[in-house]
Scaffold this motif. Sequence first.
Motif, mmCIF file in Angstrom:
data_model
loop_
_atom_site.group_PDB
_atom_site.id
_atom_site.type_symbol
_atom_site.label_atom_id
_atom_site.label_comp_id
_atom_site.label_asym_id
_atom_site.label_seq_id
_atom_site.Cartn_x
_atom_site.Cartn_y
_atom_site.Cartn_z
ATOM 1 N N ASP A 45 6.480 30.269 -15.156
ATOM 2 C CA ASP A 45 6.067 30.014 -13.840
ATOM 3 C C ASP A 45 4.635 30.137 -13.710
ATOM 4 O O ASP A 45 3.991 31.498 -13.718
ATOM 5 C CB ASP A 45 6.606 30.919 -12.871
ATOM 6 N N THR A 46 3.788 28.968 -13.825
ATOM 7 C CA THR A 46 2.234 29.182 -13.763
ATOM 8 C C THR A 46 1.815 29.474 -12.340
ATOM 9 O O THR A 46 0.586 30.188 -12.075
ATOM 10 C CB THR A 46 1.571 27.980 -14.043
ATOM 11 N N GLY A 47 2.558 29.455 -11.355
ATOM 12 C CA GLY A 47 2.086 29.725 -9.965
ATOM 13 C C GLY A 47 1.847 31.052 -9.884
ATOM 14 O O GLY A 47 1.073 31.880 -9.320
ATOM 15 N N GLN A 49 1.084 33.271 -12.388
ATOM 16 C CA GLN A 49 -0.047 33.472 -13.117
ATOM 17 C C GLN A 49 -1.281 33.519 -11.903
ATOM 18 O O GLN A 49 -2.082 34.285 -12.108
ATOM 19 C CB GLN A 49 -0.387 32.680 -14.337
ATOM 20 N N TYR A 50 -1.301 32.276 -11.082
ATOM 21 C CA TYR A 50 -2.593 32.378 -10.336
ATOM 22 C C TYR A 50 -2.230 33.418 -9.165
ATOM 23 O O TYR A 50 -3.309 33.928 -8.900
ATOM 24 C CB TYR A 50 -2.503 30.835 -9.677
ATOM 25 N N ARG A 51 -1.158 33.579 -8.843
ATOM 26 C CA ARG A 51 -0.816 34.756 -7.886
ATOM 27 C C ARG A 51 -1.195 36.110 -8.467
ATOM 28 O O ARG A 51 -2.045 36.942 -7.682
ATOM 29 C CB ARG A 51 0.599 34.720 -7.388
ATOM 30 N N VAL A 113 -8.377 30.986 -4.929
ATOM 31 C CA VAL A 113 -8.678 31.538 -6.341
ATOM 32 C C VAL A 113 -8.424 30.393 -7.298
ATOM 33 O O VAL A 113 -9.268 30.011 -8.337
ATOM 34 C CB VAL A 113 -8.113 32.606 -6.404
ATOM 35 N N SER A 114 -7.478 29.654 -7.085
ATOM 36 C CA SER A 114 -6.866 28.945 -8.125
ATOM 37 C C SER A 114 -7.817 27.413 -8.149
ATOM 38 O O SER A 114 -7.575 26.624 -9.172
ATOM 39 C CB SER A 114 -5.549 28.161 -7.934
ATOM 40 N N ALA A 115 -8.660 27.412 -7.198
ATOM 41 C CA ALA A 115 -9.568 26.238 -7.021
ATOM 42 C C ALA A 115 -11.025 26.508 -8.003
ATOM 43 O O ALA A 115 -11.687 25.583 -8.359
ATOM 44 C CB ALA A 115 -9.922 25.896 -5.600
ATOM 45 N N VAL A 119 -11.406 30.311 -13.555
ATOM 46 C CA VAL A 119 -9.975 30.683 -13.439
ATOM 47 C C VAL A 119 -8.947 29.751 -14.182
ATOM 48 O O VAL A 119 -8.435 29.953 -14.875
ATOM 49 C CB VAL A 119 -9.588 30.888 -12.048
ATOM 50 N N ARG A 120 -9.256 28.325 -13.737
ATOM 51 C CA ARG A 120 -8.231 27.582 -14.462
ATOM 52 C C ARG A 120 -8.383 27.180 -15.862
ATOM 53 O O ARG A 120 -7.413 27.187 -16.539
ATOM 54 C CB ARG A 120 -8.580 26.122 -13.514
ATOM 55 N N THR A 121 -9.804 27.471 -16.324
ATOM 56 C CA THR A 121 -10.002 27.489 -17.720
ATOM 57 C C THR A 121 -9.112 28.501 -18.542
ATOM 58 O O THR A 121 -8.359 28.218 -19.349
ATOM 59 C CB THR A 121 -11.525 27.580 -18.101
ATOM 60 N N GLY A 142 4.580 23.756 -12.224
ATOM 61 C CA GLY A 142 3.249 24.341 -11.471
ATOM 62 C C GLY A 142 2.891 23.044 -10.740
ATOM 63 O O GLY A 142 3.661 22.289 -10.045
ATOM 64 N N ARG A 143 1.449 22.859 -10.984
ATOM 65 C CA ARG A 143 0.948 21.859 -10.158
ATOM 66 C C ARG A 143 0.036 20.698 -10.859
ATOM 67 O O ARG A 143 0.017 19.622 -10.534
ATOM 68 C CB ARG A 143 -0.210 22.420 -9.017
ATOM 69 N N ASP A 144 -0.356 21.169 -12.123
ATOM 70 C CA ASP A 144 -1.072 20.421 -12.828
ATOM 71 C C ASP A 144 -0.633 20.341 -14.447
ATOM 72 O O ASP A 144 -1.367 19.920 -15.199
ATOM 73 C CB ASP A 144 -2.431 20.798 -12.896
ATOM 74 N N ILE A 145 0.586 20.702 -14.438
ATOM 75 C CA ILE A 145 1.254 20.805 -15.957
ATOM 76 C C ILE A 145 1.219 19.381 -16.581
ATOM 77 O O ILE A 145 0.639 19.359 -17.775
ATOM 78 C CB ILE A 145 2.659 21.543 -15.999
ATOM 79 N N GLY A 146 1.772 18.713 -16.125
ATOM 80 C CA GLY A 146 1.777 17.103 -16.729
ATOM 81 C C GLY A 146 0.697 16.415 -16.553
ATOM 82 O O GLY A 146 0.400 15.534 -17.491
HETATM 83 N N1 LIG Z 1 -0.227 24.944 -11.957
HETATM 84 C C1 LIG Z 1 -0.609 25.565 -10.987
HETATM 85 C C2 LIG Z 1 0.368 26.408 -10.335
HETATM 86 C C3 LIG Z 1 -0.071 27.005 -9.308
HETATM 87 N N2 LIG Z 1 -1.227 26.612 -8.738
HETATM 88 C C4 LIG Z 1 -1.802 27.506 -7.567
HETATM 89 C C5 LIG Z 1 -1.442 26.718 -6.214
HETATM 90 C C6 LIG Z 1 -0.450 27.219 -5.661
HETATM 91 O O1 LIG Z 1 -0.551 27.329 -3.953
HETATM 92 C C7 LIG Z 1 -0.524 28.687 -6.073
HETATM 93 C C8 LIG Z 1 0.888 29.491 -5.841
HETATM 94 O O2 LIG Z 1 1.745 28.695 -6.613
HETATM 95 P P1 LIG Z 1 3.351 28.777 -6.323
HETATM 96 O O3 LIG Z 1 3.898 30.375 -6.607
HETATM 97 O O4 LIG Z 1 3.620 28.461 -4.972
HETATM 98 O O5 LIG Z 1 4.400 28.014 -7.274
HETATM 99 O O6 LIG Z 1 -0.898 28.603 -7.262
HETATM 100 C C9 LIG Z 1 -1.952 25.879 -9.427
HETATM 101 O O7 LIG Z 1 -3.115 25.665 -9.004
HETATM 102 N N3 LIG Z 1 -1.700 25.311 -10.526
#
Ligand SMILES: Nc1ccn([C@H]2C[C@H](O)[C@@H](COP(=O)(O)O)O2)c(=O)n1
Length: 235
Positions: A45-47, A49-51, A113-115, A119-121, A142-146
């Motif tokens: 769950d990559t979200g 990790q950002y959380r 934070v995730s922007a 952090v992303r690197t 997540g959001r950017d896995i693919g």
């Molecule tokens: N690969 C990802 C996963 C998550 N995020 C950021 C953007 C989401 O709003 C936040 C929380 O994710 P969630 O727990 O709602 O799946 O994390 C991202 O930028 N990239």
Amino acid sequence: MSDTVETVARTSPAAVIVAIDGPSGTGKSSTSKAVAAALGLSYLDTGAQYRAITWWMLGNGVDVDDPAAVATAAAKPVIVSGTDPAAPTITVDGVDASGPIRTQEVTAGVSAVSAVPEVRTIITELQRSIAASAEKGIVVEGRDIGTTVLPDADLKIFLTASPEARAARRSGELKGVDAATTREALIKRDTADSNRKASPLAKAADAVEVDTTELTLPQVIECVVTLVEEKRAAK
Ligand SMILES: Nc1ccn([C@H]2C[C@H](O)[C@@H](COP(=O)(O)O)O2)c(=O)n1
Ligand SMILES: Nc1ncnc2c1ncn2[C@@H]1O[C@H](COP(=O)(O)OP(=O)(O)OP(=O)(O)O)[C@@H](O)[C@H]1O
């Protein structure tokens, strides 16, 4: 050789890498966990990790709306993800963060934070190393896995659902919060996640889109399991 090619080469040839992306509340976590459990794969769950990094920033006095401050602190917390789909875990500096990362305060700060590119690197590097060590394969959501983290994944799924369906699902979880408020909050977060410069929420060109609006969770799981099995058979 790119990082991603190395990642795939270090897993066993039979291992399957599945990327599941999509907006908030489309069913990524529920689907990914169930698919991984059904097929004996790891789950990430990559979200979470950002959380987790957001939670650390908030607890350590970092202004989450100050990208320079977030960037300076980004490498400090040690985030560890457990990848058993039956009991996924997340710790920050050895402390269980699974509860605190779900608070409203963290949800409100996580898009900012995730922007931040620094952090992303760091988090992307961590995600690739976890995927590379999953012997039987892994479902990463997540959001950017693919698009960014694992562009050579064997299968990419992009889940969607109407804002109304997603708000209704979330309102069912958040007792006492009405669907209209929930809908506004998730649209706001999706807009921020889709419009940031650094690897925004996006469907990969080669992803399979599954609209879950009218599907039950078991139907979505069955659909994705079938797609993974087809990919495995073709490997
Ligand atoms: N690969 C990802 C996963 C998550 N995020 C950021 C953007 C989401 O709003 C936040 C929380 O994710 P969630 O727990 O709602 O799946 O994390 C991202 O930028 N990239
Ligand atoms: N197809 C579906 N039909 C009905 N409810 C669903 C469906 N898929 C998921 N749900 C429910 O919707 C809620 C949100 O699902 P889930 O947490 O898996 O979404 P998500 O995409 O991972 O969200 P987020 O990105 O915000 O973490 C959960 O309560 C889940 O049980």
